[in-house]
Design an enzyme around this catalytic site. Structure first.
Site, PDB file in Angstrom:
ATOM      1  N   SER A  67     -12.439  11.764   6.820  1.00 21.35           N
ATOM      2  CA  SER A  67     -13.417  11.152   5.920  1.00 21.35           C
ATOM      3  C   SER A  67     -12.659  10.413   4.826  1.00 21.35           C
ATOM      4  O   SER A  67     -11.530  10.779   4.496  1.00 21.35           O
ATOM      5  CB  SER A  67     -14.297  12.242   5.284  1.00 21.35           C
ATOM      6  N   TYR A 121     -15.312  20.231   1.406  1.00 25.04           N
ATOM      7  CA  TYR A 121     -15.442  19.266   2.514  1.00 25.04           C
ATOM      8  C   TYR A 121     -14.220  18.347   2.521  1.00 25.04           C
ATOM      9  O   TYR A 121     -13.570  18.159   3.552  1.00 25.04           O
ATOM     10  CB  TYR A 121     -16.730  18.450   2.346  1.00 25.04           C
TER      11      TYR A 121
END
Ligand SMILES: NC(=O)c1ccc[n+]([C@@H]2O[C@H](COP(=O)([O-])OP(=O)(O)OC[C@H]3O[C@@H](n4cnc5c(N)ncnc54)[C@H](O)[C@@H]3O)[C@@H](O)[C@H]2O)c1
Length: 279
Positions: free
Chosen positions: A163, A177
């Site tokens: 990401s 995350y």
């Protein structure tokens, strides 16, 4: 005959032509995790449309629909239901895939979850464990399980979904995350070096904001002081290209890394964020 110098050796123009790789995907068996929906589904569809034999892997039974859709469009696909976040689950998925098609050339570790917390100190240890297990340990388990087959392929390629968060930027509410995705990138860089002599490439994609159910369900919720609409507008305004990514825009880059069109690329992370983190 014209000859081309290459690292002190020679290749003929004919052999250079064999480097044309547009069609190479059609000779590959590609396993895509988290392919019941979102980016994984789009990736399975792009690979299926390119003629690859696709293994759709997901914990959700909805993966069957992805495989059905690919077959309905004239492609080849099977669905294997399983949990990529455990060693046993990963081993079962890979064994079933190899039993189905005999070989495995590309592994796309895409399955993942998003769990948000108001800030890092409000993250529970359960959230941390879930994020690390599903986003990071899954990549470890699946890659380990698939390695013998990928090495045997002679042109193995692993593509991991990281990401932009955790690679290029931090983002409020995304502490663990981001950490889980940073771990994916870190693992991939060393895997790339260790596996290069064994003929297996390892790369990552780092998407920005992609219009998927995961985004709709979790990301907009994180804008706790705003309603969904205004939270979304603020995010859109931060994207120079002016829109969220469509899943297939990430899938096309994954397909490039999965096949031999990228056969001199390893250890890289390609950011696909519409310019969000442009530097
Ligand atoms: N959507 C975004 O904005 C965005 C941005 C950057 C990175 N990503 C990453 O891209 C990947 C795909 O995201 P998405 O938006 O398509 O998500 P999604 O929630 O739409 O799809 C994820 C899929 O993974 C599957 N999955 C979850 N846990 C699993 C497990 N243990 N075993 C097998 N399958 C499992 C789910 O069932 C689902 O089908 C994730 O790794 C995510 O972190 C997404």
């Amino acid at each position: 005959m014209e000859r081309l110098l290459l690292h002190g050796g020679v290749v003929s123009p004919e052999s250079r032509l064999t480097m044309k790789t547009d069609d190479e995907l059609r000779t590959r068996v590609c396993l895509v995790t988290g392919a019941a929906r979102g980016i994984g589904k789009a990736t399975a569809e792009v690979l299926g449309a390119a003629g690859a034999k696709v293994v759709v892997a997901d914990i959700s039974e909805l993966g069957a629909q992805t495989a059905e859709g690919i077959r309905a469009a004239g492609g080849q696909a099977v669905f294997i239901q399983g949990d990529v976040s455990t060693a046993e689950g990963a081993a079962n998925i890979v064994a079933s895939a190899v039993a189905e098609f005999g070989v495995l050339d590309s592994l796309i570790n895409n399955a993942g979850i998003l769990r948000l917390a108001p800030s890092f100190e409000h993250t529970t240890i359960e959230q941390l464990h879930d994020l690390m297990q599903i986003n990071f340990e899954s990549v470890f388990h699946m890659s380990k399980a698939a390695l013998p087959a990928l090495e045997k392929s002679g042109r193995g390629s692993i593509v991991n979904t990281a990401s932009m968060v955790g690679f290029r930027i931090g983002m409020p509410s995304h502490a663990i995350y981001g950490a889980s995705k940073a771990a994916v990138v870190g693992l991939s860089m060393t895997m790339a070096i260790e596996l290069a002599p064994r003929g297996v490439r390892v790369n990552c994609v780092a998407p920005g904001v992609v219009a998927t159910d995961l985004f709709a369900e979790e990301f907009l919720k994180s804008n706790s002081s705003k309603d969904l609409e205004s939270g979304g507008k603020e995010t859109l305004a931060a994207i120079p290209l002016g829109n969220y990514a469509r899943p297939e825009q990430v899938a096309e880059v994954i397909a490039f890394l999965a096949g031999s069109a990228s056969d001199y690329v390893t250890g890289q992370t390609i950011v696909i964020d519409g310019g969000f983190t442009g530097i």
